[in-house]
Design an enzyme around this catalytic site. Sequence first.
Site, PDB file in Angstrom:
ATOM      1  N   GLN A 122       6.318  -1.235   8.104  1.00 37.93           N
ATOM      2  CA  GLN A 122       5.914  -2.603   7.789  1.00 37.93           C
ATOM      3  C   GLN A 122       7.009  -3.620   8.139  1.00 37.93           C
ATOM      4  O   GLN A 122       7.033  -4.716   7.603  1.00 37.93           O
ATOM      5  CB  GLN A 122       5.544  -2.712   6.310  1.00 37.93           C
ATOM      6  CG  GLN A 122       4.361  -1.843   5.921  1.00 37.93           C
ATOM      7  CD  GLN A 122       3.954  -2.024   4.471  1.00 37.93           C
ATOM      8  OE1 GLN A 122       3.461  -3.066   4.066  1.00 37.93           O
ATOM      9  NE2 GLN A 122       4.176  -0.986   3.670  1.00 37.93           N
ATOM     10  N   LYS A 180       5.207   0.074  -5.084  1.00 35.30           N
ATOM     11  CA  LYS A 180       6.654  -0.138  -4.986  1.00 35.30           C
ATOM     12  C   LYS A 180       7.170  -1.115  -6.042  1.00 35.30           C
ATOM     13  O   LYS A 180       8.255  -0.921  -6.591  1.00 35.30           O
ATOM     14  CB  LYS A 180       7.033  -0.606  -3.589  1.00 35.30           C
ATOM     15  CG  LYS A 180       6.561  -1.997  -3.215  1.00 35.30           C
ATOM     16  CD  LYS A 180       7.031  -2.383  -1.823  1.00 35.30           C
ATOM     17  CE  LYS A 180       6.586  -3.780  -1.465  1.00 35.30           C
ATOM     18  NZ  LYS A 180       7.149  -4.816  -2.360  1.00 35.30           N
ATOM     19  N   THR A 181       6.379  -2.165  -6.349  1.00 27.75           N
ATOM     20  CA  THR A 181       6.820  -3.111  -7.378  1.00 27.75           C
ATOM     21  C   THR A 181       6.883  -2.422  -8.730  1.00 27.75           C
ATOM     22  O   THR A 181       7.795  -2.667  -9.531  1.00 27.75           O
ATOM     23  CB  THR A 181       5.870  -4.319  -7.436  1.00 27.75           C
ATOM     24  OG1 THR A 181       5.802  -4.928  -6.143  1.00 27.75           O
ATOM     25  CG2 THR A 181       6.354  -5.343  -8.449  1.00 27.75           C
ATOM     26  N   ASP A 214      14.237  -5.026  -2.572  1.00 28.66           N
ATOM     27  CA  ASP A 214      12.831  -4.850  -2.219  1.00 28.66           C
ATOM     28  C   ASP A 214      12.631  -5.213  -0.746  1.00 28.66           C
ATOM     29  O   ASP A 214      13.389  -6.007  -0.189  1.00 28.66           O
ATOM     30  CB  ASP A 214      11.990  -5.768  -3.110  1.00 28.66           C
ATOM     31  CG  ASP A 214      10.503  -5.550  -2.936  1.00 28.66           C
ATOM     32  OD1 ASP A 214      10.099  -4.470  -2.460  1.00 28.66           O
ATOM     33  OD2 ASP A 214       9.735  -6.461  -3.283  1.00 28.66           O
ATOM     34  N   GLU A 215      11.605  -4.643  -0.112  1.00 29.30           N
ATOM     35  CA  GLU A 215      11.267  -4.943   1.290  1.00 29.30           C
ATOM     36  C   GLU A 215      12.507  -4.797   2.182  1.00 29.30           C
ATOM     37  O   GLU A 215      12.798  -5.642   3.037  1.00 29.30           O
ATOM     38  CB  GLU A 215      10.690  -6.360   1.422  1.00 29.30           C
ATOM     39  CG  GLU A 215       9.471  -6.638   0.566  1.00 29.30           C
ATOM     40  CD  GLU A 215       8.204  -5.959   1.094  1.00 29.30           C
ATOM     41  OE1 GLU A 215       8.307  -5.136   2.030  1.00 29.30           O
ATOM     42  OE2 GLU A 215       7.124  -6.246   0.552  1.00 29.30           O
ATOM     43  N   ARG A 242      -3.972  -4.345   4.138  1.00 26.12           N
ATOM     44  CA  ARG A 242      -4.265  -5.358   3.118  1.00 26.12           C
ATOM     45  C   ARG A 242      -5.647  -5.116   2.508  1.00 26.12           C
ATOM     46  O   ARG A 242      -5.971  -5.677   1.461  1.00 26.12           O
ATOM     47  CB  ARG A 242      -4.262  -6.768   3.713  1.00 26.12           C
ATOM     48  CG  ARG A 242      -2.966  -7.267   4.348  1.00 26.12           C
ATOM     49  CD  ARG A 242      -1.776  -7.066   3.488  1.00 26.12           C
ATOM     50  NE  ARG A 242      -1.119  -5.802   3.813  1.00 26.12           N
ATOM     51  CZ  ARG A 242      -0.250  -5.176   3.023  1.00 26.12           C
ATOM     52  NH1 ARG A 242       0.046  -5.668   1.851  1.00 26.12           N
ATOM     53  NH2 ARG A 242       0.307  -4.033   3.388  1.00 26.12           N
TER      54      ARG A 242
END
Length: 749
Positions: A265, A38-39, A234-235, A629
């Site tokens: 998430q 995503k980044t 973002d997020e 993670r």
Amino acid sequence: MNVDSQEPWLIDLTEPQRQAVTHTGGPLLVLAGPGSGKTRVITRRIACRIAAGIPAWQILALTFTNKAAREMKARVDALVPADAPGRRGLVVSTFHAFSAGILRRYGPESLAAGIGQKPLAAEFSIFDMDDAYAVIKAAIGRANLETAQWQVGSVATEISSAKNRLLSAAEYAQNALDFRQRTIARIYAIYEQELVRQNALDFDDLLMRTARMLRDDPLVLAQLQGRFREVLVDEYQDTNHAQFTVAHSIARDHRNICVVGDPDQSIYAWRGADISNILEFEEHYPGAIVVPLGENFRSTSHIVAVADQLIRRNSARRHKDLFTGLGDGVAPKIAMLADETSEANYVVEEFERANRAGIQWREMAVLYRMNSLSRTLEDALRRRNIPYVIARGTAFYERREVRDTLSYLRALVNPFDEQALRRIINVPARGIGATSINKCAAVAVARGFSLLEAMMMARQAGIAERTAKSIDGLVMVLARYRSELEIKPAENLGPFVARLITEAGLERAAAAIADDDQDAAERKANVQEVANAASLYVLPESQPDARAPTLGDALRGFLESVALVADSDAVDPERGVVTLMSLHASKGLEFHTVAIVGIEEGLLPHARSMDSPQAVEEERRLLFVGITRSERSLLLTCAATRAVRGLRMRTIESGFLREINGENIQRLDLTERVEYEDDESGRRQGVGGSRRGGDGGFPAGTIVRHAQFGVGTVEEVLPRGSLTSVRVRFRSAGVRTLVLEYAKLEVIA
């Protein structure tokens, strides 16, 4: 738009990533699964829009941590040279830092950013949690209430929730429905008055006041809508109502908004995050394009499959197929141990095996739902001399000598900051007693002055000459350094802070509170580290026609960056140590080897979530975040017994673990495993469980009655060390796993 596939921002993209990067305009929702890049998508999209002719100063990218903002900025810098046309002025920022900047720029001109008819002054301080709690505690006292009945943390949570709903103290009072809310409204009003008096904002104020200003001041809104023609968030699943209002207000008319996130998430409802913001994006922006990113570039197939199997149980989500091209890898393990000591030792042994196989300590992490679970893990790591660190984002800035130094800087920027001034009035020791300080405070209240103004009138307040001279010394130091803030350039920040540290005697003050010479050296080094941090601070890019930033701009920006440090900002992936951290703090990080401990009913899911299906789903998302993670190795553990408040208690494995099954997982019952510890005489003492066989008289197929859950049928017997559990499908309560020794089941047939 015509795009060249050889441009650096289009290289090595998957087709869905390319679609998101090259989308030309209008609302875009990118559903980015774990490890899906995503980044990369956000930063490549920024580069692509600049290349398409959108000036960088018209692009606003918002995220949640300083670390994420720095990484995004660095990636854009690598893609688009600083001297490229239209490159200057890009804003990549956290919501809080962006809001602080907007409030400093527009707040003094807009009553909508103030409280009542009191406008906001540009030099406001940002109170951290400790500052805010201190003021709330004082407000409880001023309301003639006891903190034993009105706990500071509980009151602070309610005030935070009100601010998230954009309610001032007066508006909250108007909506108060019962005695508790009316009482909190009184405390909130006093707290708000004190913040106004000290010209300070807490973290929630930064968002609330910005959102209210954009909502209620059309002139400010028009300026920001004209400035920022592209908005990226973002997020997005973690945005609360205030953050939604900020982003939506700016993008509402031009609709050039790209949000990236994953409902699976969303784990911050407890601090106001609203999952409906992302689930209802298409309702807010009809015609929005939705691009799912399901390919995981981080984890192997077994790990992705386990995560997918778990999260499919949730209903509040947007489905996307999760997959990876990294191969099957090693199947994750679910291990039940006898107790928390066995659990910790087993985790550490697994880490030792990984280390012998070539995995470095820095590539390993232990995650947990409750911070208290770290103790036994720390003990086990210390016994084996394995280096570790507990992620605590603000630990450095919480040290006493560091907070003293920062309080000097805050007092320079904001002369009304009484919390900062009270902290430094005797740093170093000046012989100014509590009686003298209270006399000054009384003058301040009586005449409507700030505490600093009252200190300038120390002799008129009846303070002895010797003490008054000491007060004069502090006032003069602050005045001399404050005079430099608006006349010197921003580049002078590091030397400025270093000079203040020396002249104010802060190293000497740090040494005076030390326990020994080594402690004194470390505390003095911490004070100097503040100057080092200040010298490294870089102001955000300004738009092309902006004035040159001053020393005051740099100092305010530095203090904001310190105040808004997050837990994950403290994790240094280059440190050669195992990381221990909460599941919440692990968001956005990745490790080769991950262990998640304490996956038991009451811990994960947490006991507070049991009465709410929505809360249980968030707990499941929290475990999903932890699982994802892991890159290559995953261990999930629980204990058959655990010490709770000094008593040994039986536990039940989390229902989440029972939702994971099949060939993607290895299940290990290690409750018979014997642990050895040295007693005081140095002898080895065995501890651990022993298995009791049989089905406890409740074989599969038995129809039973439970006092709470009613009638059900035993589906499976689950021996667990010295105890036996049964899985029962109840007619009205669904499937439950119960320990026979405590369930008091009645056999019907």
